[in-house]
Design an enzyme around this catalytic site. Structure first.
Site, PDB file in Angstrom:
ATOM      1  N   ASN A  21       0.799  -1.218   0.000  1.00  0.00           N
ATOM      2  CA  ASN A  21       0.000   0.000   0.000  1.00  0.00           C
ATOM      3  C   ASN A  21       0.835   1.274   0.000  1.00  0.00           C
ATOM      4  O   ASN A  21       0.373   2.326  -0.434  1.00  0.00           O
ATOM      5  CB  ASN A  21      -0.943   0.010   1.213  1.00  0.00           C
ATOM      6  CG  ASN A  21      -0.228  -0.303   2.510  1.00  0.00           C
ATOM      7  OD1 ASN A  21       0.377  -1.362   2.650  1.00  0.00           O
ATOM      8  ND2 ASN A  21      -0.287   0.613   3.462  1.00  0.00           N
TER       9      ASN A  21
ATOM     10  N   THR B 123     -26.667  -9.381  10.327  1.00  0.00           N
ATOM     11  CA  THR B 123     -27.552  -8.937   9.250  1.00  0.00           C
ATOM     12  C   THR B 123     -26.744  -8.223   8.169  1.00  0.00           C
ATOM     13  O   THR B 123     -25.905  -7.373   8.466  1.00  0.00           O
ATOM     14  CB  THR B 123     -28.632  -7.985   9.799  1.00  0.00           C
ATOM     15  OG1 THR B 123     -29.354  -8.666  10.823  1.00  0.00           O
ATOM     16  CG2 THR B 123     -29.587  -7.556   8.704  1.00  0.00           C
TER      17      THR B 123
ATOM     18  N   SER C 262     -11.252  -4.706  -0.101  1.00  0.00           N
ATOM     19  CA  SER C 262     -11.987  -3.667   0.623  1.00  0.00           C
ATOM     20  C   SER C 262     -12.563  -2.707  -0.401  1.00  0.00           C
ATOM     21  O   SER C 262     -11.833  -2.146  -1.221  1.00  0.00           O
ATOM     22  CB  SER C 262     -11.057  -2.924   1.585  1.00  0.00           C
ATOM     23  OG  SER C 262     -11.790  -1.984   2.344  1.00  0.00           O
TER      24      SER C 262
ATOM     25  N   GLN D  53      -5.171  -3.513  -2.347  1.00  0.00           N
ATOM     26  CA  GLN D  53      -4.692  -2.451  -3.235  1.00  0.00           C
ATOM     27  C   GLN D  53      -4.747  -2.807  -4.714  1.00  0.00           C
ATOM     28  O   GLN D  53      -4.500  -1.957  -5.566  1.00  0.00           O
ATOM     29  CB  GLN D  53      -3.255  -2.070  -2.861  1.00  0.00           C
ATOM     30  CG  GLN D  53      -3.123  -1.369  -1.518  1.00  0.00           C
ATOM     31  CD  GLN D  53      -3.780  -0.002  -1.491  1.00  0.00           C
ATOM     32  OE1 GLN D  53      -4.045   0.601  -2.540  1.00  0.00           O
ATOM     33  NE2 GLN D  53      -4.063   0.510  -0.305  1.00  0.00           N
TER      34      GLN D  53
ATOM     35  N   HIS E 204     -13.815   0.295  -0.429  1.00  0.00           N
ATOM     36  CA  HIS E 204     -13.533   1.729  -0.528  1.00  0.00           C
ATOM     37  C   HIS E 204     -12.240   2.039  -1.283  1.00  0.00           C
ATOM     38  O   HIS E 204     -11.946   3.193  -1.571  1.00  0.00           O
ATOM     39  CB  HIS E 204     -13.531   2.388   0.860  1.00  0.00           C
ATOM     40  CG  HIS E 204     -12.299   2.144   1.683  1.00  0.00           C
ATOM     41  ND1 HIS E 204     -11.293   3.072   1.796  1.00  0.00           N
ATOM     42  CD2 HIS E 204     -11.933   1.100   2.464  1.00  0.00           C
ATOM     43  CE1 HIS E 204     -10.357   2.617   2.604  1.00  0.00           C
ATOM     44  NE2 HIS E 204     -10.722   1.414   3.017  1.00  0.00           N
TER      45      HIS E 204
ATOM     46  N   CYS F  46      -3.844   4.129   7.964  1.00  0.00           N
ATOM     47  CA  CYS F  46      -4.114   3.458   9.234  1.00  0.00           C
ATOM     48  C   CYS F  46      -3.002   3.668  10.256  1.00  0.00           C
ATOM     49  O   CYS F  46      -3.138   3.269  11.416  1.00  0.00           O
ATOM     50  CB  CYS F  46      -4.334   1.963   9.001  1.00  0.00           C
ATOM     51  SG  CYS F  46      -5.795   1.610   8.015  1.00  0.00           S
TER      52      CYS F  46
END
Length: 417
Positions: A153, A239, A201, A181, A203, A327
């Site tokens: 990343n 859920t 992921s 990535q 996003h 992060c």
């Protein structure tokens, strides 16, 4: 926040949600809001739409839809893969990974170490590459899983995942790759690559934060990490996050269509930016391999400056970049990735990552190239680590570096206005 236009060069941290994705999600926030586990027609229709999104996600990585498990993020996907390998292999409590992994892996392995599991952190070469012979030698009879990222990343450096998976299978060891990535930037063929687990992921490819997936290869033993209801074929309780799953599915479609653009137009923008920086700014150096890397990423070390100051001054003129993983923002330590590659702490702290995407333009690259050289020059002028800055420091020893940096930032901001 001011109305200043934003020039975004931090697509490895997150991406803008595509308008098409927002449009696809809205009905599931306003009209089709039923629980997909419900027995009535409204719930059944929502469940059907989830399966259609699953099929789109599977197409992105060339997998069977039944091999796709929706999760909350890449971190959960990574943790789930490692957890499953340990739980389904009693007596095996050794993990092989690398020293340059995302904190989602590194910190989880540290957590497991406190509970008796051992982890081998493989070193990397100066260009960020991995010694596969060392990886093979590190696999032991008690190794439960080899977990290696596909693309770094911070530097964009690519690891040869297909070869790594083959080594693992030759030793009957589970193989997982963090491909967070890679999605939308390079084509992913999970079947050809041969990994047992693969994490994404959403996003990172123009869907919202809070949704991801874990590819679980058919016939791979799996123990759920999140235990609850029977959702996701009993592989992930809770859920379903319906609007975000729909968004992931639409984003997967778009990523499949746009991957060619990432490899051509975005790569060309990245190369032009990198070449211009290295040509116009003295003592600037690329970190990581030039060839075996993502088409959108460049990581540049600027001698005698702090990346934090560079980013602050870029932000003042509406340019977003980073010094590493989002992060780990706020850490005072130099990047663990760059240190593992052998960079000195000073060079690591002076490194900035620019990661481009499909919404970047030639004009934005020009804008960055207009401001970056003067920012570096001004910071070096007040840095005691540079010859010019050292003379300035002797002349004005009572004024702190931070104060001088703030002054230069203020001047630059006034000029930009």
């Amino acid at each position: 926040m001011s109305q200043q236009r934003i020039h975004y060069f931090d697509n490895n941290a997150t991406t803008r949600v595509a308008p098409e994705v927002v449009e696809a999600m809205l009905p599931f926030l306003t009209e089709q809001w039923a629980n997909p586990s419900s027995a009535y027609a409204l719930g059944n229709e929502v469940a059907k739409q989830i399966e259609e999104a699953r099929a789109r996600a599977a197409a992105l990585i060339n997998a069977d839809p039944r091999e796709v498990v929706f999760t909350s993020c890449g971190t959960e996907s990574n943790n789930s893969a490692i957890h499953s390998a340990l739980m389904t292999n009693p007596g095996k409590c050794h993990i092989v990974t690398t020293a340059v992994e995302h904190s989602a892996n590194l910190r989880f392995c540290e957590h497991l170490r406190k509970r008796g599991c051992e982890t081998t952190f493989l070193p990397v070469e100066s260009d960020g590459s991995l010694d596969l012979h060392l990886l093979e030698k590190s696999i032991r009879p008690d190794t439960a899983i080899v977990s290696v990222m596909w693309a770094n990343n911070e530097t964009g450096v690519l690891f040869p995942i297909e070869e790594i998976a083959a080594i693992c299978h030759s030793k009957d060891v589970v193989c997982h790759t963090d491909a967070v990535q890679v999605a939308g930037k390079l084509r992913i063929d999970a079947r050809r690559v041969g990994v047992d687990f693969l994490s994404l992921s959403a996003h990172k490819f123009h869907a919202p934060k809070g949704i991801g997936l874990l590819y679980v290869r058919r016939h791979t033993r799996f123990q759920p990490y999140v235990i609850g209801g029977h959702q996701e074929r009993d592989r992930r309780g809770g859920t379903e996050n319906v609007p975000y799953i729909i968004g992931l599915g639409r984003a997967a479609e778009l990523a499949t269509e746009c991957v060619g653009e990432e490899k051509t137009r975005v790569r060309a923008l990245r190369d032009r930016l990198e070449q211009a920086i290295l040509a116009t700014i003295p003592n600037a150096m690329r970190n990581g391999s030039k060839e075996a890397r993502l088409p959108n990423t460049t990581n540049i070390a600027f001698e005698a400056v702090e990346a934090e100051a560079v980013l602050m001054m870029l932000d003042r003129v509406g340019i977003c970049a980073s010094s590493g993983s989002a992060c780990t923002t706020g850490s005072i330590e130099p990047s663990h990735v760059l240190v593992a590659m052998g960079l000195s702490p000073a060079r690591a702290r002076g490194s900035v990552r620019f990661s481009l995407g499909i919404y970047n333009t030639d004009g934005e690259v020009d804008y960055l190239l207009k401001h970056l050289p003067r920012i570096i020059a001004r910071l070096r002028a007040v840095s005691p680590a540079s010859p010019i800055g050292a003379r300035t420091a002797r002349r004005d020893s009572k004024t702190s570096i931070a104060t001088r940096t703030r002054r230069e930032t203020g001047r630059l901001r006034q000029k930009a206005a």
